[in-house]
Motif scaffolding. Structure first.
Motif, PDB file in Angstrom:
ATOM      1  N   LEU A   1      -4.315  22.667  25.513  1.00 18.74           N
ATOM      2  CA  LEU A   1      -5.468  22.328  24.682  1.00 18.74           C
ATOM      3  C   LEU A   1      -5.053  22.123  23.236  1.00 18.74           C
ATOM      4  O   LEU A   1      -5.450  21.144  22.587  1.00 18.74           O
ATOM      5  N   PHE A   2      -4.224  23.032  22.711  1.00 16.75           N
ATOM      6  CA  PHE A   2      -3.771  22.896  21.334  1.00 16.75           C
ATOM      7  C   PHE A   2      -2.863  21.685  21.164  1.00 16.75           C
ATOM      8  O   PHE A   2      -2.896  21.016  20.136  1.00 16.75           O
ATOM      9  N   VAL A   3      -2.052  21.376  22.184  1.00 20.14           N
ATOM     10  CA  VAL A   3      -1.205  20.177  22.118  1.00 20.14           C
ATOM     11  C   VAL A   3      -2.061  18.927  22.087  1.00 20.14           C
ATOM     12  O   VAL A   3      -1.781  17.971  21.352  1.00 20.14           O
ATOM     13  N   ALA A   4      -3.135  18.921  22.885  1.00 20.22           N
ATOM     14  CA  ALA A   4      -4.006  17.746  22.945  1.00 20.22           C
ATOM     15  C   ALA A   4      -4.682  17.473  21.609  1.00 20.22           C
ATOM     16  O   ALA A   4      -4.992  16.317  21.286  1.00 20.22           O
ATOM     17  N   THR A   5      -4.923  18.526  20.829  1.00 19.53           N
ATOM     18  CA  THR A   5      -5.601  18.351  19.540  1.00 19.53           C
ATOM     19  C   THR A   5      -4.640  18.425  18.362  1.00 19.53           C
ATOM     20  O   THR A   5      -5.066  18.301  17.215  1.00 19.53           O
ATOM     21  N   LEU A   6      -3.350  18.611  18.636  1.00 24.43           N
ATOM     22  CA  LEU A   6      -2.362  18.759  17.577  1.00 24.43           C
ATOM     23  C   LEU A   6      -2.270  17.484  16.735  1.00 24.43           C
ATOM     24  O   LEU A   6      -2.120  16.391  17.248  1.00 24.43           O
TER      25      LEU A   6
ATOM     26  N   LEU B   1     -14.290  16.944  15.378  1.00 24.91           N
ATOM     27  CA  LEU B   1     -14.686  17.356  16.718  1.00 24.91           C
ATOM     28  C   LEU B   1     -13.569  18.119  17.414  1.00 24.91           C
ATOM     29  O   LEU B   1     -13.818  19.112  18.112  1.00 24.91           O
ATOM     30  N   ASP B   2     -12.315  17.701  17.225  1.00 26.73           N
ATOM     31  CA  ASP B   2     -11.196  18.404  17.848  1.00 26.73           C
ATOM     32  C   ASP B   2     -11.033  19.806  17.279  1.00 26.73           C
ATOM     33  O   ASP B   2     -10.638  20.733  17.986  1.00 26.73           O
ATOM     34  N   LEU B   3     -11.330  19.962  15.998  1.00 27.93           N
ATOM     35  CA  LEU B   3     -11.278  21.298  15.397  1.00 27.93           C
ATOM     36  C   LEU B   3     -12.332  22.213  16.004  1.00 27.93           C
ATOM     37  O   LEU B   3     -12.128  23.428  16.095  1.00 27.93           O
ATOM     38  N   VAL B   4     -13.445  21.637  16.412  1.00 32.49           N
ATOM     39  CA  VAL B   4     -14.486  22.426  17.073  1.00 32.49           C
ATOM     40  C   VAL B   4     -13.962  22.986  18.390  1.00 32.49           C
ATOM     41  O   VAL B   4     -14.176  24.154  18.726  1.00 32.49           O
TER      42      VAL B   4
ATOM     43  N   VAL C   1     -10.838  23.547  19.194  1.00 31.04           N
ATOM     44  CA  VAL C   1      -9.844  24.574  18.882  1.00 31.04           C
ATOM     45  C   VAL C   1     -10.529  25.880  18.500  1.00 31.04           C
ATOM     46  O   VAL C   1     -10.131  26.968  18.954  1.00 31.04           O
ATOM     47  N   ALA C   2     -11.555  25.801  17.669  1.00 25.69           N
ATOM     48  CA  ALA C   2     -12.281  27.006  17.257  1.00 25.69           C
ATOM     49  C   ALA C   2     -12.928  27.688  18.465  1.00 25.69           C
ATOM     50  O   ALA C   2     -12.935  28.928  18.564  1.00 25.69           O
ATOM     51  N   LEU C   3     -13.451  26.880  19.393  1.00 23.59           N
ATOM     52  CA  LEU C   3     -14.066  27.452  20.595  1.00 23.59           C
ATOM     53  C   LEU C   3     -13.017  28.145  21.455  1.00 23.59           C
ATOM     54  O   LEU C   3     -13.268  29.229  22.009  1.00 23.59           O
ATOM     55  N   ALA C   4     -11.829  27.540  21.561  1.00 18.49           N
ATOM     56  CA  ALA C   4     -10.754  28.169  22.331  1.00 18.49           C
ATOM     57  C   ALA C   4     -10.308  29.472  21.676  1.00 18.49           C
ATOM     58  O   ALA C   4     -10.046  30.465  22.368  1.00 18.49           O
ATOM     59  N   VAL C   5     -10.207  29.480  20.356  1.00 19.23           N
ATOM     60  CA  VAL C   5      -9.821  30.702  19.644  1.00 19.23           C
ATOM     61  C   VAL C   5     -10.860  31.796  19.884  1.00 19.23           C
ATOM     62  O   VAL C   5     -10.514  32.977  20.079  1.00 19.23           O
ATOM     63  N   ALA C   6     -12.135  31.418  19.878  1.00 17.65           N
ATOM     64  CA  ALA C   6     -13.189  32.391  20.164  1.00 17.65           C
ATOM     65  C   ALA C   6     -13.019  32.972  21.566  1.00 17.65           C
ATOM     66  O   ALA C   6     -13.212  34.179  21.782  1.00 17.65           O
TER      67      ALA C   6
ATOM     68  N   THR D   1     -13.521  13.976  25.239  1.00 16.01           N
ATOM     69  CA  THR D   1     -13.379  13.178  24.009  1.00 16.01           C
ATOM     70  C   THR D   1     -11.946  12.756  23.730  1.00 16.01           C
ATOM     71  O   THR D   1     -11.675  12.157  22.688  1.00 16.01           O
ATOM     72  N   ALA D   2     -11.015  13.084  24.647  1.00 21.00           N
ATOM     73  CA  ALA D   2      -9.602  12.792  24.414  1.00 21.00           C
ATOM     74  C   ALA D   2      -9.318  11.292  24.464  1.00 21.00           C
ATOM     75  O   ALA D   2      -9.985  10.543  25.174  1.00 21.00           O
ATOM     76  N   ARG D   3      -8.301  10.895  23.732  1.00 20.29           N
ATOM     77  CA  ARG D   3      -7.862   9.503  23.747  1.00 20.29           C
ATOM     78  C   ARG D   3      -6.766   9.269  24.768  1.00 20.29           C
ATOM     79  O   ARG D   3      -6.462   8.145  25.108  1.00 20.29           O
ATOM     80  N   ALA D   4      -6.163  10.350  25.257  1.00 20.17           N
ATOM     81  CA  ALA D   4      -5.113  10.232  26.271  1.00 20.17           C
ATOM     82  C   ALA D   4      -5.179  11.445  27.167  1.00 20.17           C
ATOM     83  O   ALA D   4      -5.498  12.544  26.722  1.00 20.17           O
ATOM     84  N   PRO D   5      -4.863  11.293  28.483  1.00 17.44           N
ATOM     85  CA  PRO D   5      -4.912  12.413  29.408  1.00 17.44           C
ATOM     86  C   PRO D   5      -3.766  13.379  29.202  1.00 17.44           C
ATOM     87  O   PRO D   5      -2.716  13.013  28.697  1.00 17.44           O
ATOM     88  N   VAL D   6      -3.961  14.613  29.615  1.00 17.74           N
ATOM     89  CA  VAL D   6      -2.940  15.644  29.511  1.00 17.74           C
ATOM     90  C   VAL D   6      -2.531  16.077  30.913  1.00 17.74           C
ATOM     91  O   VAL D   6      -3.390  16.477  31.696  1.00 17.74           O
ATOM     92  N   PRO D   7      -1.244  15.983  31.280  1.00 17.68           N
ATOM     93  CA  PRO D   7      -0.826  16.428  32.595  1.00 17.68           C
ATOM     94  C   PRO D   7      -0.789  17.934  32.675  1.00 17.68           C
ATOM     95  O   PRO D   7      -0.738  18.614  31.663  1.00 17.68           O
TER      96      PRO D   7
END
Length: 301
Positions: A113-118, A124-127, A129-134, A292-298
């Motif tokens: 998840l963090f790699v996808a938003t890195l 929106l991506d920061l949201v 990340v914040a939700l994952a941290v929570a 909302t991703a622009r590319a898939p994550v394996p």
């Protein structure tokens, strides 16, 4: 957690691909549950070594990787991929030895998840990340896990850190899998699993060696290799060409829930309300990032 980069998507054909991917997710979690049952005998490291070795043999039999040899240019990426797979599995099983399956999967899931938003500059991506941290906060060592009707204790801090470290390796895996997979395609998994097994050998052989001739232990290890590696890989290979990448990403986000359900059904692991909320937060963050991703994550094996 499977092992190949996502193939170029085709239009979704009915419910069969979705059911196949759900089957792959559940297969991985069932394999993890069987693996946890081997921990009292083999320990986490011995179980990891046997799982990787058996998985490598199964993938080699199916994919016949020797038909396409890696080039000198691609060999470093392939080596990095295999080493990362090994370390990730060693860390994940070490965490699984200490904390429940659903929590372990949820914590590990934060890595991709963090790699996808890195590097993203979107609010929106920061949201997400914040939700994952929570979610991670709710899954902190101060939460209680009920293992029986009258027994409860806080999460092992070492287990939480090991699961997060495994998630970090999952993030690295994404990078290495894409680089190595560009040259070898699906056969990347067979080569990577073989390298991973060799890396894990010195860590787990001593624990596993006394039981290599024990039919009951080896049968259980084969079940782990089948459900954790061969079966989910085969199922994903069947469905990826028929499933849009965004749908794939959304469904894979259910892995932490699958882990929690499998842990409850097979291992009798009961989670507190806060821990269920933490898992739900991680799932929501991963789902939001996937939609909302622009590319898939394996996802890895």
């Amino acid at each position: 957690m499977t092992s190949t980069p996502i193939a170029k998507p085709q239009p979704l054909l009915g419910a069969l691909p979705v059911l196949g991917l759900l089957g792959a997710i559940l297969s991985v979690q069932v394999g993890a549950a069987f693996a946890k049952g081997l921990f009292p005998v083999l320990g986490a490291q011995g179980t990891t070594m046997l799982r990787l070795a058996i998985g490598a043999l199964m993938l080699a039999a199916v994919l016949r990787p020797w038909k396409v040899l890696p080039t000198r240019r691609g060999l470093p990426w392939l080596a990095a991929y295999g080493v990362t797979v090994s370390v990730m599995n060693l860390l994940f099983y070490a965490a699984l030895e200490r904390i429940p399956l659903g929590i372990c999967v949820a914590l590990e899931f934060t890595g991709p998840l963090f790699v996808a938003t890195l590097g993203s500059r979107r609010l929106l991506d920061l949201v997400w990340v914040a939700l994952a941290v929570a979610g991670i906060v709710l899954l902190s060592p101060f939460a209680d896990v009920n293992y029986g009707a009258d027994i409860s204790r806080g999460l092992d801090p070492a287990g939480v850190l090991l699961a997060l470290a495994a998630g970090g390796c999952w993030g690295l895996y994404i990078i290495f899998a894409q680089k190595a997979g560009a040259e070898l395609g699906a056969r990347t998994s067979a080569y990577g699993m073989a390298i991973a097994a060799l890396v894990a050998l010195p860590f787990g052989f001593t624990a596993a060696e006394p039981y290599l001739a024990d039919p009951h232990v080896m049968a259980a290890a084969v079940v782990v290799g089948l459900f954790s590696s061969a079966l989910p890989f085969w199922l994903e290979m069947m469905v990826l060409a028929r499933m849009p990448a965004k749908v794939y990403g959304m469904i894979v986000c259910l892995e932490p829930a699958g882990g929690a359900l499998t842990g409850f059904l097979f291992l009798h692991e009961r989670l507190s309300a806060l821990q269920c909320a933490g898992i739900a937060a991680v799932i929501a963050a991963a789902l939001g990032a996937a939609v909302t991703a622009r590319a898939p994550v394996p996802s890895p094996n």
